[in-house]
Design a protein around this motif. Sequence first.
Motif, PDB file in Angstrom:
ATOM      1  N   ARG A 183      46.189  43.985  34.798  1.00 16.68           N
ATOM      2  CA  ARG A 183      45.595  43.047  35.754  1.00 16.68           C
ATOM      3  C   ARG A 183      44.591  42.118  35.064  1.00 16.68           C
ATOM      4  O   ARG A 183      44.590  40.900  35.307  1.00 16.68           O
ATOM      5  CB  ARG A 183      44.916  43.805  36.888  1.00 16.68           C
ATOM      6  N   ALA A 184      43.752  42.681  34.203  1.00 13.50           N
ATOM      7  CA  ALA A 184      42.727  41.866  33.538  1.00 13.50           C
ATOM      8  C   ALA A 184      43.334  40.856  32.569  1.00 13.50           C
ATOM      9  O   ALA A 184      42.775  39.773  32.359  1.00 13.50           O
ATOM     10  CB  ALA A 184      41.750  42.786  32.801  1.00 13.50           C
ATOM     11  N   ALA A 185      44.473  41.213  31.966  1.00 13.15           N
ATOM     12  CA  ALA A 185      45.094  40.340  30.964  1.00 13.15           C
ATOM     13  C   ALA A 185      45.947  39.231  31.565  1.00 13.15           C
ATOM     14  O   ALA A 185      46.366  38.318  30.850  1.00 13.15           O
ATOM     15  CB  ALA A 185      45.947  41.178  30.006  1.00 13.15           C
ATOM     16  N   LEU A 186      46.206  39.288  32.861  1.00  9.60           N
ATOM     17  CA  LEU A 186      47.104  38.305  33.474  1.00  9.60           C
ATOM     18  C   LEU A 186      46.658  36.854  33.264  1.00  9.60           C
ATOM     19  O   LEU A 186      47.501  35.992  32.978  1.00  9.60           O
ATOM     20  CB  LEU A 186      47.278  38.600  34.960  1.00  9.60           C
ATOM     21  N   PRO A 187      45.374  36.530  33.398  1.00 12.29           N
ATOM     22  CA  PRO A 187      45.000  35.136  33.137  1.00 12.29           C
ATOM     23  C   PRO A 187      45.361  34.670  31.728  1.00 12.29           C
ATOM     24  O   PRO A 187      45.738  33.511  31.536  1.00 12.29           O
ATOM     25  CB  PRO A 187      43.480  35.145  33.357  1.00 12.29           C
ATOM     26  N   LEU A 188      45.267  35.566  30.754  1.00 18.57           N
ATOM     27  CA  LEU A 188      45.624  35.210  29.375  1.00 18.57           C
ATOM     28  C   LEU A 188      47.135  35.036  29.232  1.00 18.57           C
ATOM     29  O   LEU A 188      47.607  34.132  28.534  1.00 18.57           O
ATOM     30  CB  LEU A 188      45.137  36.285  28.407  1.00 18.57           C
ATOM     31  N   LEU A 189      47.911  35.903  29.873  1.00 11.14           N
ATOM     32  CA  LEU A 189      49.368  35.764  29.834  1.00 11.14           C
ATOM     33  C   LEU A 189      49.796  34.470  30.521  1.00 11.14           C
ATOM     34  O   LEU A 189      50.723  33.786  30.067  1.00 11.14           O
ATOM     35  CB  LEU A 189      50.021  36.967  30.509  1.00 11.14           C
ATOM     36  N   ARG A 190      49.124  34.105  31.582  1.00 11.56           N
ATOM     37  CA  ARG A 190      49.477  32.889  32.306  1.00 11.56           C
ATOM     38  C   ARG A 190      49.177  31.632  31.492  1.00 11.56           C
ATOM     39  O   ARG A 190      49.799  30.586  31.707  1.00 11.56           O
ATOM     40  CB  ARG A 190      48.723  32.850  33.640  1.00 11.56           C
ATOM     41  N   GLN A 191      48.231  31.734  30.571  1.00 10.22           N
ATOM     42  CA  GLN A 191      47.848  30.582  29.752  1.00 10.22           C
ATOM     43  C   GLN A 191      48.782  30.363  28.565  1.00 10.22           C
ATOM     44  O   GLN A 191      48.775  29.289  27.949  1.00 10.22           O
ATOM     45  CB  GLN A 191      46.415  30.758  29.230  1.00 10.22           C
ATOM     46  N   ALA A 192      49.586  31.359  28.218  1.00 11.36           N
ATOM     47  CA  ALA A 192      50.429  31.264  27.023  1.00 11.36           C
ATOM     48  C   ALA A 192      51.660  30.416  27.288  1.00 11.36           C
ATOM     49  O   ALA A 192      52.189  30.373  28.398  1.00 11.36           O
ATOM     50  CB  ALA A 192      50.843  32.660  26.563  1.00 11.36           C
ATOM     51  N   ASP A 193      52.131  29.741  26.236  1.00 11.02           N
ATOM     52  CA  ASP A 193      53.370  28.995  26.329  1.00 11.02           C
ATOM     53  C   ASP A 193      54.532  29.893  25.915  1.00 11.02           C
ATOM     54  O   ASP A 193      54.366  30.864  25.201  1.00 11.02           O
ATOM     55  CB  ASP A 193      53.327  27.757  25.424  1.00 11.02           C
ATOM     56  N   GLY A 194      55.717  29.582  26.414  1.00 12.13           N
ATOM     57  CA  GLY A 194      56.890  30.358  26.025  1.00 12.13           C
ATOM     58  C   GLY A 194      56.978  31.691  26.761  1.00 12.13           C
ATOM     59  O   GLY A 194      56.395  31.896  27.823  1.00 12.13           O
ATOM     60  N   ASP A 195      57.710  32.619  26.153  1.00 14.18           N
ATOM     61  CA  ASP A 195      57.987  33.907  26.773  1.00 14.18           C
ATOM     62  C   ASP A 195      56.728  34.767  26.808  1.00 14.18           C
ATOM     63  O   ASP A 195      55.996  34.865  25.825  1.00 14.18           O
ATOM     64  CB  ASP A 195      59.086  34.619  25.975  1.00 14.18           C
ATOM     65  N   ARG A 196      56.495  35.439  27.960  1.00 11.17           N
ATOM     66  CA  ARG A 196      55.373  36.364  28.123  1.00 11.17           C
ATOM     67  C   ARG A 196      55.911  37.721  28.543  1.00 11.17           C
ATOM     68  O   ARG A 196      56.774  37.790  29.416  1.00 11.17           O
ATOM     69  CB  ARG A 196      54.385  35.860  29.184  1.00 11.17           C
TER      70      ARG A 196
END
Length: 249
Positions: free
Chosen positions: A122-135
């Motif tokens: 849950r805490a990492a979701l904002p960082l995953l949402r900011q990444a380009d390409g496959d997450r």
Amino acid sequence: MSIRRALITGASSGIGTAAALELAGEGHALWITYAGRQAEAESVAAQCRAAGAPEVHVTRLDLRDAASVEALVAEVSAQWGSLHVLVNNGGVCPYTAYEDIDIDEWDLVMETNARGTFLLTRAALPLLRQADGDRSVVNISSIAGQVGALQTGLHYAASKGAILALTRSFARHLAPEGIRVNAVTPGPVASAITDQLQGEGRARLASSIPLGDFGQPADVAWIISALASERSRFITGATYDVNGGVRID
């Protein structure tokens, strides 16, 4: 092509170390965490740099502590700003008979394994949402979460079953955003967990493996790497068994 960034918990030994080395060899920048073995974690970091990781950070993490999880994510955010891969591998596995499990040990196992997976994802979701390409999020569960406690503690099996439910739930909720969530369920793998078994108990477990021997952390790491990559872009909510044939469906 931009460098892919991966966060791996519990990377100071076993499957976590093997996964870190696998992703390092593919050129990922790495952030690895440990619970209590800093020297081992720093050694793994050095091995990962030698294997090809362009950048490696090491942080102590208490998965039971929401503040510790949030501090880690804040640190990753300040340094990287985004994240492509999260591997929820950190956990504990006491071999305690169910009659002897007290509430403190129950809470230790459930909060580290299941609650920790939830908190960090849950805490990492904002960082995953900011990444380009496959997450991608890869959760390390266990065959114990599928068939129940055979040799491990009942609380361990319960926590790993919870991780499978979290995997499917997060996969459903995050699929519209293109964030994939999958699980790997290792069977008997040579590690600090199975090293707790000695003598007759270890021999009995080994004899129950149709392929004839314990797996190695690398046997699990390559599947983690595959699920973390764009090669698995159409896979989410899945569970991958790596168990030597102990469970066949």
